[in-house]
Design an enzyme around this catalytic site. Structure first.
Site, PDB file in Angstrom:
ATOM      1  N   GLU A 357       4.407   2.793   7.995  1.00 55.61           N
ATOM      2  CA  GLU A 357       2.701   2.895   8.394  1.00 55.61           C
ATOM      3  C   GLU A 357       2.667   3.780   9.406  1.00 55.61           C
ATOM      4  O   GLU A 357       1.352   4.132   9.555  1.00 55.61           O
ATOM      5  CB  GLU A 357       2.711   1.339   8.992  1.00 55.61           C
ATOM      6  CG  GLU A 357       2.806   0.229   7.833  1.00 55.61           C
ATOM      7  CD  GLU A 357       4.007  -0.109   7.498  1.00 55.61           C
ATOM      8  OE1 GLU A 357       4.155  -1.088   6.372  1.00 55.61           O
ATOM      9  OE2 GLU A 357       5.102  -0.012   8.215  1.00 55.61           O
ATOM     10  N   PHE A 382       0.766  -5.219   9.040  1.00 49.93           N
ATOM     11  CA  PHE A 382       1.598  -4.182   9.263  1.00 49.93           C
ATOM     12  C   PHE A 382       1.045  -3.172  10.069  1.00 49.93           C
ATOM     13  O   PHE A 382       1.841  -2.296  10.357  1.00 49.93           O
ATOM     14  CB  PHE A 382       2.122  -3.792   8.063  1.00 49.93           C
ATOM     15  CG  PHE A 382       2.760  -4.991   7.143  1.00 49.93           C
ATOM     16  CD1 PHE A 382       3.612  -5.812   8.098  1.00 49.93           C
ATOM     17  CD2 PHE A 382       2.982  -4.818   5.890  1.00 49.93           C
ATOM     18  CE1 PHE A 382       4.184  -6.750   7.330  1.00 49.93           C
ATOM     19  CE2 PHE A 382       3.708  -5.905   5.218  1.00 49.93           C
ATOM     20  CZ  PHE A 382       4.145  -7.138   5.877  1.00 49.93           C
TER      21      PHE A 382
END
Length: 616
Positions: A357, A382
Protein backbone atom coordinates in the site's frame (compact mmCIF):
# COMPACT_ATOMS: atom_id res chain seq x y z
CA UNK A 1 33.62 19.59 -17.34
CA UNK A 2 36.97 17.89 -16.83
CA UNK A 3 37.99 16.17 -13.60
CA UNK A 4 39.44 19.30 -12.01
CA UNK A 5 36.35 21.34 -12.82
CA UNK A 6 34.06 18.67 -11.40
CA UNK A 7 36.07 18.65 -8.18
CA UNK A 8 35.80 22.43 -8.01
CA UNK A 9 32.05 22.27 -8.53
CA UNK A 10 31.70 19.70 -5.77
CA UNK A 11 33.73 21.88 -3.41
CA UNK A 12 31.50 24.84 -4.27
CA UNK A 13 28.44 22.77 -3.40
CA UNK A 14 30.02 21.93 -0.04
CA UNK A 15 30.93 25.53 0.67
CA UNK A 16 27.48 26.81 -0.22
CA UNK A 17 25.84 24.09 1.89
CA UNK A 18 27.93 25.24 4.85
CA UNK A 19 27.14 28.91 4.15
CA UNK A 20 23.39 28.35 3.81
CA UNK A 21 23.21 26.33 7.04
CA UNK A 22 25.33 28.87 8.88
CA UNK A 23 23.07 31.72 7.75
CA UNK A 24 20.02 29.78 8.92
CA UNK A 25 21.63 28.63 12.16
CA UNK A 26 20.26 25.15 11.40
CA UNK A 27 20.20 22.51 8.73
CA UNK A 28 22.15 19.48 7.58
CA UNK A 29 25.44 20.57 6.05
CA UNK A 30 27.36 17.35 6.76
CA UNK A 31 24.71 15.22 5.01
CA UNK A 32 24.98 17.58 2.06
CA UNK A 33 28.77 17.47 1.97
CA UNK A 34 28.90 13.68 1.66
CA UNK A 35 26.86 13.74 -1.55
CA UNK A 36 28.42 16.81 -3.16
CA UNK A 37 30.55 14.87 -5.68
CA UNK A 38 27.55 12.74 -6.61
CA UNK A 39 25.46 15.83 -7.26
CA UNK A 40 28.22 17.67 -9.14
CA UNK A 41 28.71 14.89 -11.68
CA UNK A 42 24.98 14.41 -12.17
CA UNK A 43 24.34 18.11 -12.67
CA UNK A 44 27.25 18.72 -15.03
CA UNK A 45 27.29 15.56 -17.14
CA UNK A 46 24.15 13.45 -16.95
CA UNK A 47 21.03 15.39 -15.98
CA UNK A 48 19.03 16.67 -18.94
CA UNK A 49 16.79 19.43 -17.76
CA UNK A 50 15.43 22.79 -18.90
CA UNK A 51 15.08 24.87 -15.74
CA UNK A 52 13.11 27.49 -17.67
CA UNK A 53 10.57 24.82 -18.58
CA UNK A 54 10.20 22.46 -15.62
CA UNK A 55 7.15 20.90 -17.29
CA UNK A 56 9.13 20.02 -20.44
CA UNK A 57 8.07 16.44 -21.28
CA UNK A 58 11.64 15.45 -22.07
CA UNK A 59 13.15 16.63 -18.79
CA UNK A 60 14.87 14.07 -16.62
CA UNK A 61 13.31 13.88 -13.17
CA UNK A 62 15.38 14.23 -10.00
CA UNK A 63 14.10 13.30 -6.54
CA UNK A 64 16.09 14.17 -3.44
CA UNK A 65 14.84 11.40 -1.18
CA UNK A 66 17.21 12.47 1.61
CA UNK A 67 15.33 15.73 1.81
CA UNK A 68 17.25 16.95 4.85
CA UNK A 69 20.20 17.48 2.47
CA UNK A 70 18.30 20.39 0.95
CA UNK A 71 21.33 22.73 1.24
CA UNK A 72 22.98 20.57 -1.40
CA UNK A 73 19.96 20.82 -3.70
CA UNK A 74 19.72 24.59 -3.31
CA UNK A 75 23.46 24.95 -3.87
CA UNK A 76 23.01 22.97 -7.10
CA UNK A 77 20.23 25.34 -8.14
CA UNK A 78 22.61 28.24 -7.58
CA UNK A 79 25.29 26.55 -9.68
CA UNK A 80 22.70 26.05 -12.43
CA UNK A 81 21.87 29.76 -12.27
CA UNK A 82 18.21 29.48 -11.25
CA UNK A 83 18.63 31.06 -7.82
CA UNK A 84 21.21 33.62 -6.77
CA UNK A 85 23.50 33.81 -3.75
CA UNK A 86 21.20 36.23 -1.97
CA UNK A 87 18.32 33.78 -2.14
CA UNK A 88 20.56 30.88 -1.12
CA UNK A 89 21.23 32.65 2.17
CA UNK A 90 17.50 32.93 2.92
CA UNK A 91 17.52 29.17 3.58
CA UNK A 92 15.00 28.18 6.27
CA UNK A 93 13.86 31.76 6.83
CA UNK A 94 10.18 32.69 7.02
CA UNK A 95 8.79 33.32 3.56
CA UNK A 96 11.76 31.83 1.72
CA UNK A 97 11.24 29.34 -1.09
CA UNK A 98 14.17 27.40 0.31
CA UNK A 99 12.49 25.47 3.09
CA UNK A 100 14.21 23.05 5.44
CA UNK A 101 12.98 20.19 3.25
CA UNK A 102 12.09 20.91 -0.39
CA UNK A 103 8.49 21.03 -1.60
CA UNK A 104 7.00 21.53 -5.07
CA UNK A 105 4.56 24.04 -3.61
CA UNK A 106 7.46 26.48 -3.41
CA UNK A 107 9.88 25.39 -6.13
CA UNK A 108 8.87 24.32 -9.66
CA UNK A 109 11.92 22.04 -10.05
CA UNK A 110 11.02 19.84 -7.08
CA UNK A 111 9.05 16.74 -8.07
CA UNK A 112 7.71 15.73 -4.67
CA UNK A 113 7.98 16.73 -1.03
CA UNK A 114 10.57 14.71 0.86
CA UNK A 115 11.91 14.65 4.36
CA UNK A 116 9.93 11.72 5.63
CA UNK A 117 12.59 9.20 4.74
CA UNK A 118 11.92 6.20 2.54
CA UNK A 119 9.51 7.99 0.20
CA UNK A 120 11.70 9.31 -2.62
CA UNK A 121 12.35 5.96 -4.29
CA UNK A 122 8.70 4.80 -4.16
CA UNK A 123 7.56 8.08 -5.74
CA UNK A 124 10.43 7.81 -8.22
CA UNK A 125 9.08 4.40 -9.21
CA UNK A 126 5.73 6.03 -9.98
CA UNK A 127 7.42 8.66 -12.15
CA UNK A 128 9.44 5.99 -13.92
CA UNK A 129 6.28 3.96 -14.54
CA UNK A 130 4.76 7.01 -16.17
CA UNK A 131 7.82 7.50 -18.34
CA UNK A 132 8.01 3.89 -19.42
CA UNK A 133 4.35 3.01 -19.93
CA UNK A 134 2.54 6.28 -20.56
CA UNK A 135 4.69 9.31 -21.47
CA UNK A 136 7.27 7.40 -23.51
CA UNK A 137 9.46 10.46 -23.98
CA UNK A 138 12.75 8.87 -22.94
CA UNK A 139 13.46 10.79 -19.75
CA UNK A 140 15.40 9.22 -16.88
CA UNK A 141 14.49 9.32 -13.21
CA UNK A 142 17.33 9.91 -10.75
CA UNK A 143 16.73 9.41 -7.02
CA UNK A 144 19.34 10.37 -4.42
CA UNK A 145 18.86 8.38 -1.20
CA UNK A 146 20.67 8.22 2.08
CA UNK A 147 21.79 4.91 3.52
CA UNK A 148 19.83 5.35 6.75
CA UNK A 149 16.50 5.38 4.94
CA UNK A 150 17.19 1.99 3.41
CA UNK A 151 15.98 0.58 6.73
CA UNK A 152 12.45 1.63 5.68
CA UNK A 153 10.27 -1.15 4.32
CA UNK A 154 8.82 1.21 1.73
CA UNK A 155 12.21 1.31 0.00
CA UNK A 156 12.08 -2.43 -0.56
CA UNK A 157 8.47 -2.31 -1.72
CA UNK A 158 9.75 0.15 -4.33
CA UNK A 159 12.83 -1.92 -5.16
CA UNK A 160 10.78 -5.04 -5.81
CA UNK A 161 8.24 -3.16 -7.89
CA UNK A 162 10.89 -1.46 -10.01
CA UNK A 163 12.63 -4.78 -10.61
CA UNK A 164 9.37 -6.48 -11.50
CA UNK A 165 8.55 -3.72 -14.00
CA UNK A 166 12.11 -3.69 -15.45
CA UNK A 167 12.35 0.08 -15.00
CA UNK A 168 15.66 0.69 -16.75
CA UNK A 169 14.84 4.41 -16.85
CA UNK A 170 15.27 4.55 -13.06
CA UNK A 171 18.55 5.04 -11.19
CA UNK A 172 18.86 5.27 -7.44
CA UNK A 173 22.04 6.83 -6.08
CA UNK A 174 22.67 5.75 -2.49
CA UNK A 175 24.90 8.07 -0.48
CA UNK A 176 26.42 5.47 1.86
CA UNK A 177 28.06 7.83 4.34
CA UNK A 178 27.86 5.33 7.23
CA UNK A 179 26.36 7.70 9.80
CA UNK A 180 22.72 8.24 10.64
CA UNK A 181 21.18 10.67 13.10
CA UNK A 182 22.21 9.02 16.35
CA UNK A 183 25.21 6.98 15.19
CA UNK A 184 26.32 4.37 12.64
CA UNK A 185 23.80 2.86 10.24
CA UNK A 186 22.95 -0.84 10.27
CA UNK A 187 25.43 -1.83 7.54
CA UNK A 188 27.97 0.99 7.77
CA UNK A 189 30.15 1.11 4.68
CA UNK A 190 29.39 -2.49 3.63
CA UNK A 191 28.34 -1.67 0.07
CA UNK A 192 28.00 -5.35 -0.75
CA UNK A 193 25.27 -5.72 1.89
CA UNK A 194 23.16 -3.18 0.03
CA UNK A 195 24.15 -4.60 -3.35
CA UNK A 196 22.92 -8.07 -2.44
CA UNK A 197 19.55 -6.70 -1.43
CA UNK A 198 19.03 -4.72 -4.62
CA UNK A 199 20.27 -7.59 -6.76
CA UNK A 200 17.75 -9.90 -5.12
CA UNK A 201 15.02 -7.66 -6.49
CA UNK A 202 16.42 -7.71 -10.01
CA UNK A 203 18.52 -4.53 -9.99
CA UNK A 204 21.84 -3.88 -11.65
CA UNK A 205 24.25 -2.52 -9.04
CA UNK A 206 27.43 -0.48 -9.22
CA UNK A 207 29.69 0.02 -6.21
CA UNK A 208 31.80 3.14 -6.34
CA UNK A 209 33.93 5.57 -4.36
CA UNK A 210 31.50 8.46 -4.05
CA UNK A 211 34.31 11.03 -3.89
CA UNK A 212 36.02 9.91 -7.10
CA UNK A 213 34.25 12.07 -9.68
CA UNK A 214 35.57 10.07 -12.64
CA UNK A 215 34.37 6.79 -11.12
CA UNK A 216 30.98 8.36 -10.38
CA UNK A 217 30.81 9.61 -13.95
CA UNK A 218 31.44 6.11 -15.29
CA UNK A 219 28.84 4.67 -12.92
CA UNK A 220 26.19 7.07 -14.18
CA UNK A 221 27.05 6.17 -17.75
CA UNK A 222 26.77 2.48 -16.93
CA UNK A 223 23.34 3.08 -15.40
CA UNK A 224 22.14 4.90 -18.51
CA UNK A 225 23.32 2.10 -20.78
CA UNK A 226 21.83 -0.75 -18.72
CA UNK A 227 18.75 -2.24 -20.34
CA UNK A 228 15.96 -4.22 -18.74
CA UNK A 229 16.94 -3.43 -15.14
CA UNK A 230 16.87 -0.43 -12.83
CA UNK A 231 20.30 0.53 -11.50
CA UNK A 232 21.42 1.18 -7.93
CA UNK A 233 24.67 3.13 -7.58
CA UNK A 234 26.09 2.46 -4.14
CA UNK A 235 28.53 5.22 -3.33
CA UNK A 236 30.89 5.01 -0.37
CA UNK A 237 31.15 8.53 1.07
CA UNK A 238 32.11 10.35 4.24
CA UNK A 239 29.71 12.56 6.11
CA UNK A 240 31.12 16.07 6.37
CA UNK A 241 33.66 15.32 3.63
CA UNK A 242 36.40 17.92 3.29
CA UNK A 243 36.35 19.47 6.75
CA UNK A 244 38.62 17.81 9.29
CA UNK A 245 36.58 18.74 12.37
CA UNK A 246 33.41 17.05 11.11
CA UNK A 247 34.44 14.45 8.52
CA UNK A 248 33.13 10.95 9.41
CA UNK A 249 32.37 12.03 12.97
CA UNK A 250 29.34 11.07 15.02
CA UNK A 251 27.05 13.49 16.83
CA UNK A 252 26.97 16.23 14.20
CA UNK A 253 23.83 15.30 12.28
CA UNK A 254 21.49 18.21 11.67
CA UNK A 255 23.82 20.84 13.09
CA UNK A 256 25.49 23.80 11.37
CA UNK A 257 29.27 23.77 11.65
CA UNK A 258 30.67 25.43 14.76
CA UNK A 259 33.23 27.45 12.81
CA UNK A 260 31.84 27.86 9.29
CA UNK A 261 34.47 30.40 8.23
CA UNK A 262 37.29 28.01 9.09
CA UNK A 263 35.48 25.17 7.32
CA UNK A 264 34.95 27.29 4.21
CA UNK A 265 38.62 28.21 4.18
CA UNK A 266 39.61 24.54 4.47
CA UNK A 267 37.33 23.78 1.50
CA UNK A 268 39.15 26.41 -0.56
CA UNK A 269 36.82 29.34 -0.09
CA UNK A 270 33.72 30.46 -1.95
CA UNK A 271 33.52 29.91 -5.70
CA UNK A 272 31.21 30.97 -8.47
CA UNK A 273 31.21 28.00 -10.83
CA UNK A 274 28.29 27.93 -13.24
CA UNK A 275 26.98 24.77 -14.87
CA UNK A 276 25.37 24.56 -18.29
CA UNK A 277 22.96 21.70 -17.63
CA UNK A 278 22.29 19.59 -20.73
CA UNK A 279 19.07 20.38 -22.56
CA UNK A 280 16.46 17.62 -22.77
CA UNK A 281 15.73 16.03 -26.10
CA UNK A 282 12.71 17.27 -28.01
CA UNK A 283 9.59 15.45 -26.85
CA UNK A 284 5.85 15.77 -26.62
CA UNK A 285 3.29 14.18 -24.38
CA UNK A 286 1.34 11.46 -26.12
CA UNK A 287 -1.72 11.37 -23.89
CA UNK A 288 -4.71 13.64 -24.26
CA UNK A 289 -5.82 15.39 -21.11
CA UNK A 290 -9.47 14.80 -21.96
CA UNK A 291 -10.97 12.83 -24.75
CA UNK A 292 -14.46 11.77 -25.64
CA UNK A 293 -17.81 12.27 -23.97
CA UNK A 294 -18.33 11.29 -20.34
CA UNK A 295 -21.37 9.07 -20.01
CA UNK A 296 -21.72 7.76 -16.49
CA UNK A 297 -23.66 4.56 -15.73
CA UNK A 298 -27.26 5.06 -14.65
CA UNK A 299 -29.51 3.10 -12.32
CA UNK A 300 -33.27 3.34 -11.99
CA UNK A 301 -34.50 4.82 -8.75
CA UNK A 302 -36.15 2.11 -6.68
CA UNK A 303 -34.56 -0.66 -8.73
CA UNK A 304 -32.46 -3.55 -7.55
CA UNK A 305 -29.97 -3.03 -4.74
CA UNK A 306 -26.46 -2.03 -5.89
CA UNK A 307 -23.27 -1.98 -3.83
CA UNK A 308 -21.49 1.36 -3.99
CA UNK A 309 -18.26 -0.50 -4.74
CA UNK A 310 -19.94 -1.89 -7.88
CA UNK A 311 -21.14 1.56 -8.86
CA UNK A 312 -17.65 2.91 -8.30
CA UNK A 313 -16.05 0.35 -10.60
CA UNK A 314 -18.53 1.02 -13.40
CA UNK A 315 -18.23 4.78 -13.01
CA UNK A 316 -14.44 4.63 -13.01
CA UNK A 317 -14.41 2.60 -16.22
CA UNK A 318 -16.75 5.16 -17.81
CA UNK A 319 -14.56 8.00 -16.58
CA UNK A 320 -11.64 6.31 -18.30
CA UNK A 321 -13.63 6.41 -21.54
CA UNK A 322 -14.26 10.12 -21.20
CA UNK A 323 -10.89 11.21 -19.87
CA UNK A 324 -7.63 9.98 -21.28
CA UNK A 325 -5.67 11.29 -18.31
CA UNK A 326 -7.32 9.03 -15.72
CA UNK A 327 -5.24 6.09 -14.48
CA UNK A 328 -6.03 3.45 -11.87
CA UNK A 329 -3.81 1.67 -9.35
CA UNK A 330 -4.77 -1.41 -7.39
CA UNK A 331 -3.45 -3.09 -4.24
CA UNK A 332 -4.26 -6.62 -5.49
CA UNK A 333 -7.90 -6.32 -4.49
CA UNK A 334 -9.32 -5.08 -7.77
CA UNK A 335 -11.87 -7.86 -7.88
CA UNK A 336 -13.25 -6.63 -4.54
CA UNK A 337 -12.90 -2.86 -5.02
CA UNK A 338 -14.17 -3.32 -8.60
CA UNK A 339 -11.18 -1.44 -9.98
CA UNK A 340 -10.78 -4.44 -12.29
CA UNK A 341 -13.60 -3.03 -14.42
CA UNK A 342 -11.27 -0.17 -15.37
CA UNK A 343 -8.49 -2.69 -16.08
CA UNK A 344 -10.63 -4.57 -18.55
CA UNK A 345 -11.42 -1.45 -20.56
CA UNK A 346 -8.15 0.46 -20.16
CA UNK A 347 -5.34 -2.03 -19.45
CA UNK A 348 -2.68 0.42 -20.64
CA UNK A 349 -3.65 2.83 -17.84
CA UNK A 350 -3.99 0.26 -15.07
CA UNK A 351 -1.19 -0.41 -12.59
CA UNK A 352 -1.15 -3.45 -10.33
CA UNK A 353 0.86 -2.58 -7.22
CA UNK A 354 0.13 -5.82 -5.37
CA UNK A 355 -0.17 -5.85 -1.58
CA UNK A 356 2.17 -2.92 -1.06
CA UNK A 357 0.00 0.00 0.00
CA UNK A 358 2.89 2.40 0.53
CA UNK A 359 4.04 1.82 -3.03
CA UNK A 360 0.43 2.07 -4.19
CA UNK A 361 0.02 5.60 -2.89
CA UNK A 362 3.58 6.61 -3.80
CA UNK A 363 3.08 5.46 -7.39
CA UNK A 364 -0.11 7.52 -7.51
CA UNK A 365 1.85 10.56 -6.35
CA UNK A 366 4.53 9.89 -8.96
CA UNK A 367 1.97 9.57 -11.75
CA UNK A 368 0.27 12.76 -10.59
CA UNK A 369 3.54 14.69 -10.95
CA UNK A 370 3.40 13.84 -14.64
CA UNK A 371 -0.11 15.23 -15.10
CA UNK A 372 -2.13 12.03 -14.75
CA UNK A 373 -5.24 11.77 -12.57
CA UNK A 374 -4.74 8.63 -10.46
CA UNK A 375 -7.35 6.60 -8.59
CA UNK A 376 -5.61 4.32 -6.07
CA UNK A 377 -7.85 1.60 -4.67
CA UNK A 378 -7.70 -0.83 -1.77
CA UNK A 379 -9.67 -1.73 1.36
CA UNK A 380 -10.26 1.28 3.59
CA UNK A 381 -8.55 -0.50 6.48
CA UNK A 382 -5.32 -0.99 4.56
CA UNK A 383 -4.84 2.65 3.62
CA UNK A 384 -3.72 3.15 7.21
CA UNK A 385 -0.41 1.50 6.23
CA UNK A 386 0.21 4.31 3.75
CA UNK A 387 -0.87 7.24 5.88
CA UNK A 388 2.54 8.90 5.93
CA UNK A 389 2.56 8.82 2.14
CA UNK A 390 -0.90 10.42 2.11
CA UNK A 391 0.30 13.10 4.53
CA UNK A 392 3.33 13.84 2.38
CA UNK A 393 1.17 13.91 -0.75
CA UNK A 394 -0.74 16.76 0.85
CA UNK A 395 2.51 18.60 1.57
CA UNK A 396 3.44 18.14 -2.10
CA UNK A 397 0.08 19.55 -3.20
CA UNK A 398 -0.42 16.29 -5.07
CA UNK A 399 -3.76 15.64 -6.75
CA UNK A 400 -4.58 12.00 -6.03
CA UNK A 401 -7.84 10.11 -5.59
CA UNK A 402 -7.94 7.37 -2.95
CA UNK A 403 -10.77 4.87 -2.77
CA UNK A 404 -11.31 2.70 0.29
CA UNK A 405 -13.82 -0.13 0.04
CA UNK A 406 -15.17 -2.62 2.61
CA UNK A 407 -15.55 0.09 5.22
CA UNK A 408 -17.13 -0.30 8.63
CA UNK A 409 -18.74 -3.13 10.57
CA UNK A 410 -21.27 -3.52 7.76
CA UNK A 411 -18.83 -5.77 5.89
CA UNK A 412 -19.93 -8.53 8.28
CA UNK A 413 -18.17 -11.79 8.99
CA UNK A 414 -14.58 -10.89 8.05
CA UNK A 415 -14.01 -9.30 11.44
CA UNK A 416 -12.26 -6.16 12.68
CA UNK A 417 -8.95 -6.57 10.84
CA UNK A 418 -10.79 -5.90 7.57
CA UNK A 419 -13.11 -3.14 8.80
CA UNK A 420 -12.08 0.39 7.99
CA UNK A 421 -13.22 2.21 11.12
CA UNK A 422 -10.61 4.97 11.28
CA UNK A 423 -10.49 6.08 7.65
CA UNK A 424 -12.81 9.08 7.80
CA UNK A 425 -10.88 10.54 10.73
CA UNK A 426 -7.58 9.81 9.01
CA UNK A 427 -8.59 11.46 5.75
CA UNK A 428 -10.35 14.43 7.35
CA UNK A 429 -7.11 15.27 9.17
CA UNK A 430 -5.18 15.64 5.89
CA UNK A 431 -4.69 19.28 4.93
CA UNK A 432 -6.88 20.34 2.02
CA UNK A 433 -8.49 16.92 1.67
CA UNK A 434 -11.92 16.02 0.30
CA UNK A 435 -13.79 13.16 2.00
CA UNK A 436 -16.87 11.59 0.38
CA UNK A 437 -19.13 8.77 1.55
CA UNK A 438 -21.94 7.93 -0.89
CA UNK A 439 -24.91 5.74 -0.04
CA UNK A 440 -26.30 4.71 -3.41
CA UNK A 441 -25.18 3.90 -6.95
CA UNK A 442 -26.10 7.11 -8.78
CA UNK A 443 -24.62 9.23 -6.01
CA UNK A 444 -21.41 7.20 -6.16
CA UNK A 445 -21.08 7.60 -9.93
CA UNK A 446 -21.54 11.35 -9.74
CA UNK A 447 -18.98 11.72 -6.97
CA UNK A 448 -16.41 9.56 -8.77
CA UNK A 449 -16.52 11.98 -11.67
CA UNK A 450 -16.49 15.10 -9.49
CA UNK A 451 -13.40 13.90 -7.62
CA UNK A 452 -11.32 14.12 -10.77
CA UNK A 453 -11.69 17.88 -10.92
CA UNK A 454 -10.68 18.58 -7.32
CA UNK A 455 -7.30 19.65 -6.02
CA UNK A 456 -5.43 17.94 -3.22
CA UNK A 457 -6.05 14.51 -1.73
CA UNK A 458 -9.54 13.16 -2.42
CA UNK A 459 -11.02 10.15 -0.61
CA UNK A 460 -14.09 8.10 -1.52
CA UNK A 461 -15.43 5.50 0.92
CA UNK A 462 -17.40 2.62 -0.62
CA UNK A 463 -19.37 -0.23 0.88
CA UNK A 464 -19.38 -3.97 0.30
CA UNK A 465 -23.07 -4.86 0.47
CA UNK A 466 -25.89 -3.86 -1.85
CA UNK A 467 -28.03 -0.85 -1.02
CA UNK A 468 -31.27 0.59 -2.42
CA UNK A 469 -31.11 3.12 -5.25
CA UNK A 470 -32.82 6.14 -3.68
CA UNK A 471 -31.64 8.85 -6.06
CA UNK A 472 -32.42 9.28 -9.72
CA UNK A 473 -29.61 9.19 -12.30
CA UNK A 474 -29.96 12.92 -13.05
CA UNK A 475 -29.64 14.03 -9.42
CA UNK A 476 -26.75 16.40 -8.71
CA UNK A 477 -24.34 15.92 -5.80
CA UNK A 478 -22.05 18.91 -5.43
CA UNK A 479 -19.03 18.39 -3.21
CA UNK A 480 -19.69 20.27 0.00
CA UNK A 481 -23.40 19.56 -0.19
CA UNK A 482 -25.87 17.17 1.42
CA UNK A 483 -29.34 15.82 0.74
CA UNK A 484 -32.35 16.33 2.99
CA UNK A 485 -34.32 13.11 2.55
CA UNK A 486 -37.15 13.79 5.04
CA UNK A 487 -38.33 17.17 6.25
CA UNK A 488 -41.42 18.86 7.67
CA UNK A 489 -42.33 21.86 9.78
CA UNK A 490 -43.18 19.48 12.63
CA UNK A 491 -39.70 17.90 12.83
CA UNK A 492 -38.53 17.53 16.41
CA UNK A 493 -35.06 16.20 15.66
CA UNK A 494 -32.64 15.57 12.79
CA UNK A 495 -30.78 12.36 12.02
CA UNK A 496 -27.53 12.90 10.14
CA UNK A 497 -26.11 9.85 8.38
CA UNK A 498 -23.89 8.82 5.48
CA UNK A 499 -23.30 5.64 3.50
CA UNK A 500 -24.86 2.50 4.95
CA UNK A 501 -26.40 4.34 7.91
CA UNK A 502 -28.59 6.47 5.64
CA UNK A 503 -30.94 3.53 5.19
CA UNK A 504 -30.94 2.78 8.91
CA UNK A 505 -31.77 6.43 9.54
CA UNK A 506 -34.69 6.33 7.11
CA UNK A 507 -36.04 3.19 8.77
CA UNK A 508 -35.65 4.81 12.20
CA UNK A 509 -37.49 7.90 10.96
CA UNK A 510 -40.38 5.70 9.84
CA UNK A 511 -40.50 4.00 13.26
CA UNK A 512 -40.45 7.33 15.10
CA UNK A 513 -43.10 8.75 12.82
CA UNK A 514 -45.40 5.90 13.81
CA UNK A 515 -44.98 7.10 17.39
CA UNK A 516 -45.85 10.66 16.47
CA UNK A 517 -42.28 11.96 16.38
CA UNK A 518 -41.50 13.67 13.07
CA UNK A 519 -37.85 13.43 12.10
CA UNK A 520 -35.67 15.13 9.52
CA UNK A 521 -33.06 12.95 7.77
CA UNK A 522 -29.90 14.35 6.18
CA UNK A 523 -27.58 12.35 3.92
CA UNK A 524 -24.22 13.99 4.63
CA UNK A 525 -22.38 12.40 1.70
CA UNK A 526 -19.75 15.16 1.72
CA UNK A 527 -17.99 14.63 5.04
CA UNK A 528 -15.34 17.23 4.15
CA UNK A 529 -16.11 19.92 3.18
CA UNK A 530 -19.28 19.67 5.23
CA UNK A 531 -22.59 21.38 4.44
CA UNK A 532 -22.62 23.82 7.34
CA UNK A 533 -25.65 25.81 6.25
CA UNK A 534 -27.96 22.78 6.04
CA UNK A 535 -26.78 21.47 9.39
CA UNK A 536 -27.21 24.84 11.08
CA UNK A 537 -30.69 25.23 9.64
CA UNK A 538 -31.64 21.77 10.88
CA UNK A 539 -30.34 22.59 14.35
CA UNK A 540 -32.30 25.85 14.47
CA UNK A 541 -35.52 24.27 13.19
CA UNK A 542 -35.49 20.93 15.04
CA UNK A 543 -33.32 21.65 18.07
CA UNK A 544 -31.80 18.15 18.33
CA UNK A 545 -29.33 16.24 16.19
CA UNK A 546 -28.43 12.56 16.11
CA UNK A 547 -25.36 11.56 14.10
CA UNK A 548 -24.95 7.91 13.15
CA UNK A 549 -21.85 6.48 11.51
CA UNK A 550 -20.28 3.12 10.75
CA UNK A 551 -16.94 4.38 12.07
CA UNK A 552 -15.28 4.99 15.40
CA UNK A 553 -16.66 8.02 17.20
CA UNK A 554 -13.36 9.90 17.04
CA UNK A 555 -12.85 12.09 14.01
CA UNK A 556 -15.62 10.85 11.74
CA UNK A 557 -19.10 12.03 10.83
CA UNK A 558 -20.00 13.27 14.31
CA UNK A 559 -16.94 15.47 14.49
CA UNK A 560 -17.62 16.74 10.96
CA UNK A 561 -21.11 17.82 12.10
CA UNK A 562 -19.68 19.53 15.17
CA UNK A 563 -17.41 21.54 12.87
CA UNK A 564 -20.51 23.30 11.56
CA UNK A 565 -20.91 24.87 15.01
CA UNK A 566 -17.28 25.79 15.63
CA UNK A 567 -17.85 29.49 14.96
CA UNK A 568 -19.08 30.24 18.46
CA UNK A 569 -22.80 29.75 17.88
CA UNK A 570 -24.68 27.52 20.35
CA UNK A 571 -24.18 23.81 19.80
CA UNK A 572 -27.50 21.96 19.54
CA UNK A 573 -28.47 19.01 21.70
CA UNK A 574 -26.50 16.22 20.10
CA UNK A 575 -26.32 12.43 20.36
CA UNK A 576 -23.52 10.68 18.50
CA UNK A 577 -23.96 7.03 17.56
CA UNK A 578 -20.82 5.26 16.38
CA UNK A 579 -18.84 2.05 16.74
CA UNK A 580 -17.53 2.18 20.30
CA UNK A 581 -16.63 -1.47 20.93
CA UNK A 582 -14.25 -3.85 19.21
CA UNK A 583 -16.41 -5.80 16.74
CA UNK A 584 -16.09 -9.50 16.02
CA UNK A 585 -17.57 -11.63 13.26
CA UNK A 586 -21.24 -11.70 12.42
CA UNK A 587 -23.72 -10.83 9.72
CA UNK A 588 -23.93 -7.18 8.62
CA UNK A 589 -27.29 -6.83 10.39
CA UNK A 590 -25.89 -8.30 13.59
CA UNK A 591 -22.86 -6.04 13.40
CA UNK A 592 -24.90 -2.86 12.96
CA UNK A 593 -27.13 -3.81 15.89
CA UNK A 594 -24.22 -4.76 18.15
CA UNK A 595 -22.57 -1.42 17.39
CA UNK A 596 -25.79 0.46 18.18
CA UNK A 597 -26.08 2.06 14.75
CA UNK A 598 -29.02 0.17 13.26
CA UNK A 599 -32.54 1.53 12.85
CA UNK A 600 -33.72 0.18 16.22
CA UNK A 601 -30.83 1.81 18.06
CA UNK A 602 -31.25 5.10 16.23
CA UNK A 603 -34.97 5.22 16.99
CA UNK A 604 -34.34 4.48 20.68
CA UNK A 605 -31.69 7.19 20.94
CA UNK A 606 -33.87 9.64 19.09
CA UNK A 607 -36.91 8.98 21.25
CA UNK A 608 -34.86 9.44 24.41
CA UNK A 609 -33.37 12.66 23.08
CA UNK A 610 -36.77 14.14 22.24
CA UNK A 611 -38.23 13.10 25.61
CA UNK A 612 -35.34 14.67 27.48
CA UNK A 613 -35.73 17.85 25.46
CA UNK A 614 -39.39 18.04 26.47
CA UNK A 615 -38.56 17.54 30.14
CA UNK A 616 -35.92 20.23 30.05
Amino acid sequence: MNTRELVELAQQLRVDSVRASAAAGSGHPTSSMSAADLMAVLLAHHLRYDFDRPAHPGNDRFVLSKGHASPLLYSAYKAAGVIDDEELLTFRKLGSRLEGHPTPRRLPWVETATGSLGQGLPVGVGIALSGRRLDRTGYRVWVLCGDSELAEGSVWEAAEHAGHEHLDNLTVIVDVNRLGQRGPTRHGHALDAYARRFQAFGWHTVEVDGHDVDAVDRAYGEAASTKGQPTAILARTLKGKGVTDVEDREGLHGKPLKDPDEAIAELGGPRDVRVAVHEPTAARMLHAVRAGHLELPRWDKGGDDVATRDAFGQALAALGDGRGDVVTLDGEVGDSTRAELFAKKHPDRYFECYIAEQQLVAAAVGLATRGWVPYACTFAAFLTRAYDFIRMASISGSGINLVGSHAGVAIGQDGPSQMGLEDLAMMRAVHGSTVLYPCDANQTAQLVARMAGREGVRYLRTSRGGSPVIYGPDEEFPIGGSKVLRSSEQDRMTIVAAGVTVFEALAAADALDREGIRVRVIDLYSVKPVDRSTLRRAAEETGCLVTVEDHHEEGGLGDAVLDAFADGRPVPRLVRLAVRTMPGSGSPEEQLHAAGIDAESIAAAGKLLVEEAVVR
